[in-house]
Motif scaffolding. Structure first.
Motif, PDB file in Angstrom:
ATOM      1  N   ASP A 117       0.839  -1.189   0.000  1.00  0.00           N
ATOM      2  CA  ASP A 117       0.000   0.000   0.000  1.00  0.00           C
ATOM      3  C   ASP A 117       0.880   1.247   0.000  1.00  0.00           C
ATOM      4  O   ASP A 117       1.781   1.378   0.823  1.00  0.00           O
ATOM      5  N   ILE A 157       1.257   5.548   0.042  1.00  0.00           N
ATOM      6  CA  ILE A 157       0.662   6.872   0.190  1.00  0.00           C
ATOM      7  C   ILE A 157       1.651   7.923  -0.320  1.00  0.00           C
ATOM      8  O   ILE A 157       2.853   7.817  -0.118  1.00  0.00           O
ATOM      9  N   HIS A 197      -2.525  11.533  -1.110  1.00  0.00           N
ATOM     10  CA  HIS A 197      -3.185  10.937   0.050  1.00  0.00           C
ATOM     11  C   HIS A 197      -3.084  11.797   1.308  1.00  0.00           C
ATOM     12  O   HIS A 197      -3.783  11.548   2.284  1.00  0.00           O
ATOM     13  N   LYS A 228      -0.270   6.630   9.301  1.00  0.00           N
ATOM     14  CA  LYS A 228      -1.273   6.394   8.250  1.00  0.00           C
ATOM     15  C   LYS A 228      -0.789   5.329   7.264  1.00  0.00           C
ATOM     16  O   LYS A 228      -1.558   4.447   6.868  1.00  0.00           O
ATOM     17  N   ALA A 286      -2.941   1.932   6.990  1.00  0.00           N
ATOM     18  CA  ALA A 286      -3.620   1.628   5.725  1.00  0.00           C
ATOM     19  C   ALA A 286      -3.225   0.248   5.222  1.00  0.00           C
ATOM     20  O   ALA A 286      -4.063  -0.504   4.714  1.00  0.00           O
ATOM     21  N   LEU A 313      -8.903  10.665  10.608  1.00  0.00           N
ATOM     22  CA  LEU A 313      -8.139  10.869   9.369  1.00  0.00           C
ATOM     23  C   LEU A 313      -6.662  10.568   9.575  1.00  0.00           C
ATOM     24  O   LEU A 313      -6.034   9.888   8.769  1.00  0.00           O
ATOM     25  N   SER A 323     -11.528   1.837   1.802  1.00  0.00           N
ATOM     26  CA  SER A 323     -10.482   2.832   1.571  1.00  0.00           C
ATOM     27  C   SER A 323     -10.931   3.891   0.577  1.00  0.00           C
ATOM     28  O   SER A 323     -10.395   4.995   0.560  1.00  0.00           O
ATOM     29  N   ASP A 324     -11.924   3.574  -0.256  1.00  0.00           N
ATOM     30  CA  ASP A 324     -12.395   4.526  -1.270  1.00  0.00           C
ATOM     31  C   ASP A 324     -13.861   4.915  -1.090  1.00  0.00           C
ATOM     32  O   ASP A 324     -14.428   5.574  -1.951  1.00  0.00           O
ATOM     33  N   GLU A 384     -10.701   5.942   3.616  1.00  0.00           N
ATOM     34  CA  GLU A 384      -9.536   6.257   4.438  1.00  0.00           C
ATOM     35  C   GLU A 384      -9.763   6.195   5.930  1.00  0.00           C
ATOM     36  O   GLU A 384      -8.844   6.472   6.690  1.00  0.00           O
ATOM     37  N   ASP A 385     -10.988   5.861   6.386  1.00  0.00           N
ATOM     38  CA  ASP A 385     -11.034   5.535   7.817  1.00  0.00           C
ATOM     39  C   ASP A 385     -10.966   4.031   8.024  1.00  0.00           C
ATOM     40  O   ASP A 385     -10.909   3.561   9.150  1.00  0.00           O
ATOM     41  N   PHE A 386     -10.976   3.295   6.910  1.00  0.00           N
ATOM     42  CA  PHE A 386     -10.648   1.870   6.952  1.00  0.00           C
ATOM     43  C   PHE A 386     -11.554   1.041   7.848  1.00  0.00           C
ATOM     44  O   PHE A 386     -11.114   0.137   8.538  1.00  0.00           O
ATOM     45  N   ARG A 429     -13.577  13.893  -3.963  1.00  0.00           N
ATOM     46  CA  ARG A 429     -12.800  14.324  -2.818  1.00  0.00           C
ATOM     47  C   ARG A 429     -11.999  15.570  -3.112  1.00  0.00           C
ATOM     48  O   ARG A 429     -11.372  15.698  -4.136  1.00  0.00           O
TER      49      ARG A 429
END
Lengths: 347, 347
Positions: free
Chosen positions: A48, A50, A55, A69, A73, A197, A223-224, A274-276, A343
């Motif tokens: 993964d 970022i 990101h 993060k 992630a 976040l 994640s999206d 992104e808060d997973f 976003r």
């Protein structure tokens, strides 16, 4: 061509040329790949990345938080398959002009987070980069052979559940981006909200409970956004889905930020990731029986938000008044032009 | 503070906070980490990043070659531990402005190379990046438990061997960089020579032979030059080394490029990496007995270049006239200022 199409093309290329060997149980296309480890275990692996300016921005992320993060992630992908963390590898490209302390702060965020979730840093690669900051974390997890919860195994009739209140991280981001521009409404963000976040919590404990109770038929981490990630399950499983508009666990905070921006209350839940949190499917009434135990043991809410249907590829939402609406299936797409994404940070 | 010091600091941080769990056999500090897989096998994992403008330039690397190089560099870390490839994961950050075909070419280079070496692409992550191109490849290999060849196990008296003619890739790079500036001598580079830089060959077959014959006491792949990489072995093993100046396998090509640049013949061998030859130590006379077989089976040359000594931290070279010189232990260091590095691309 958007990111998802690019990925689909690469997947086809990879599938065409690679045949899984004896060790490979699952290749490209899920949250993790699976590799046989001895006769009764499997390793789950995921990578993964970022990227600064894509990101996160360094004007509202500390280097420490970037490290947190990046690790969280990646570890979240292990939760999405219900794998137990074993260890991690990190590759960081950082600007030569970054302060002496920046790399140490970033490494501390990475190492602390990996340690916190039992996923110790076992190796890495460090490179000077002209710019921007790029951090790639690869995680290794393990689980009993055959117990990984995949994207491709949802069945029509299954219930759709999520943990927590997805969308909070995207709502925080919207607030910070608006404040950054120096215009627009600026609701207060508490430290707890900001942490959604900056320091997301991979839902490992929740995934473990689901695996132990045998509850999830399919799973993904968000994640999206719910729309895009649920759609991954629908495409892999060959199903459709109907969401219950009045049952979506939108937090007061997320609702308020959306309202201030003239967006629908569920905007960040559907289109911001992104808060997973975890999204999973389950047989009818199966979760209900264990709900008290799940909530008590994990201190996390579990909410029924919809139902898997046999209308292949259809993702709809039913409103309180009974009206059915189609849901746009996209989330944040790095390869789309700003005006078509949902976003703020993509602009 | 240079890259190696940064890495040492991060390693100390990681070691302080992480205790290997039951699954972790070897953490940070070698070419790969090692994780137990069942009772009799281990997995070896490594992550490797290449960055545009640091490890390559797009004016003399095609996107396809960037993919090849990223995969080969990572797979070489499996060779360095004598592990057998199982699979790989790739994370790519690419500019939104890159041509439609660029990503496909890069993916093809990656996938073809992974396939060629039995290390199929099992997953990945794709991100838009403002710039530059960053590709991180994580490789997974396996080997019988306890058979990995580490950096830390060289012993005084051991012979030091290398495969092939290290330094050729750095010599090609020097030629291309000079041609790029439009000044300086421009020796011809054949396709075969250029391939040493653009499409390096991970020495998996050679590593397998060394493991099967039980010949290597310690091993590393040469990514930063013989001086820097041998020094990693010396530091890990707590030894010194003496190199035989008249026995270094410097190719005619590398010697000629060095001559044109008023550098010593062995300059690129000592201070230029990226052709990913193997450097290993071995008990006295052990390799000699198998030399014919090694060369015949691998079609690669093996050359004795020195001896491990008990002078901790000392790396010296003995010249034909018997004079002993200290060797600078550094190779290419991403975090050092251009004037102190040995490679053109760092400026």
């Amino acid at each position: 061509v958007g990111e998802f199409e690019h990925i689909a093309k690469i997947r086809r290329l990879a599938e065409k040329t690679t045949l899984p060997g004896e060790s490979v149980r699952l290749g490209i296309g899920d949250d993790c790949c699976l590799v046989a480890a001895g006769s009764d275990q499997e390793f789950a692996l995921s990578t993964d990345t970022i990227v600064e300016g894509v990101h996160f921005r360094l004007d509202y992320f500390s280097y420490y938080q970037v490290g947190v993060k990046a690790a969280a992630a990646a570890i979240s992908d292990l939760a999405a398959m219900a794998a137990e963390p074993v260890g991690s590898l990190a590759a960081v490209s950082i600007s030569e002009s970054a302060a002496e302390s920046a790399l140490e702060d970033l490494a501390s965020g990475l190492i602390d987070t990996c340690e916190k979730y039992g996923c110790p840093l076992l190796g890495g690669d460090l490179t000077r980069s002209p710019s921007p900051l790029v951090a790639t974390v690869t995680v290794i997890g393990k689980l009993p052979a055959g117990t990984a919860i995949r994207r491709s195994t949802a069945r029509p009739g299954d219930e759709i559940w999520v943990t927590g209140s997805p969308g909070d991280a995207a709502a925080v981001l919207a607030v910070l981006e608006n404040a950054r521009g120096g215009c627009g409404p600026r609701p207060q963000v508490t430290e707890e909200q900001a942490a959604r976040l900056h320091e997301p919590v991979p839902r490992l404990a929740e995934a473990r409970l689901l695996r132990n109770y045998g509850l999830a038929t399919a799973m993904i981490d968000i994640s999206d956004g719910v729309a895009a990630d649920l759609n991954h399950i629908l495409e892999s499983s060959g199903c459709g889905a109907l969401l219950f508009g009045d049952r979506l666990p939108v937090s007061e905070f997320s609702r308020s930020v959306a309202g201030n921006l003239a967006l629908r209350p569920e905007h960040f839940l559907l289109y911001g990731g992104e808060d997973f949190e975890l999204l999973f499917t389950s047989g009818q009434q199966a979760v209900q029986k264990h709900l008290a135990g799940l909530r008590k043991k994990s201190h996390t809410s579990f909410t029924l938000i919809g139902r898997i249907t046999d209308k292949i590829g259809e993702l709809a939402i039913i409103r309180e008044n009974g009206r059915l609406e189609q849901v746009e299936k996209t989330g944040f797409d790095h390869f789309k032009k700003p005006e078509t994404t949902n976003r703020k940070e993509s602009s």
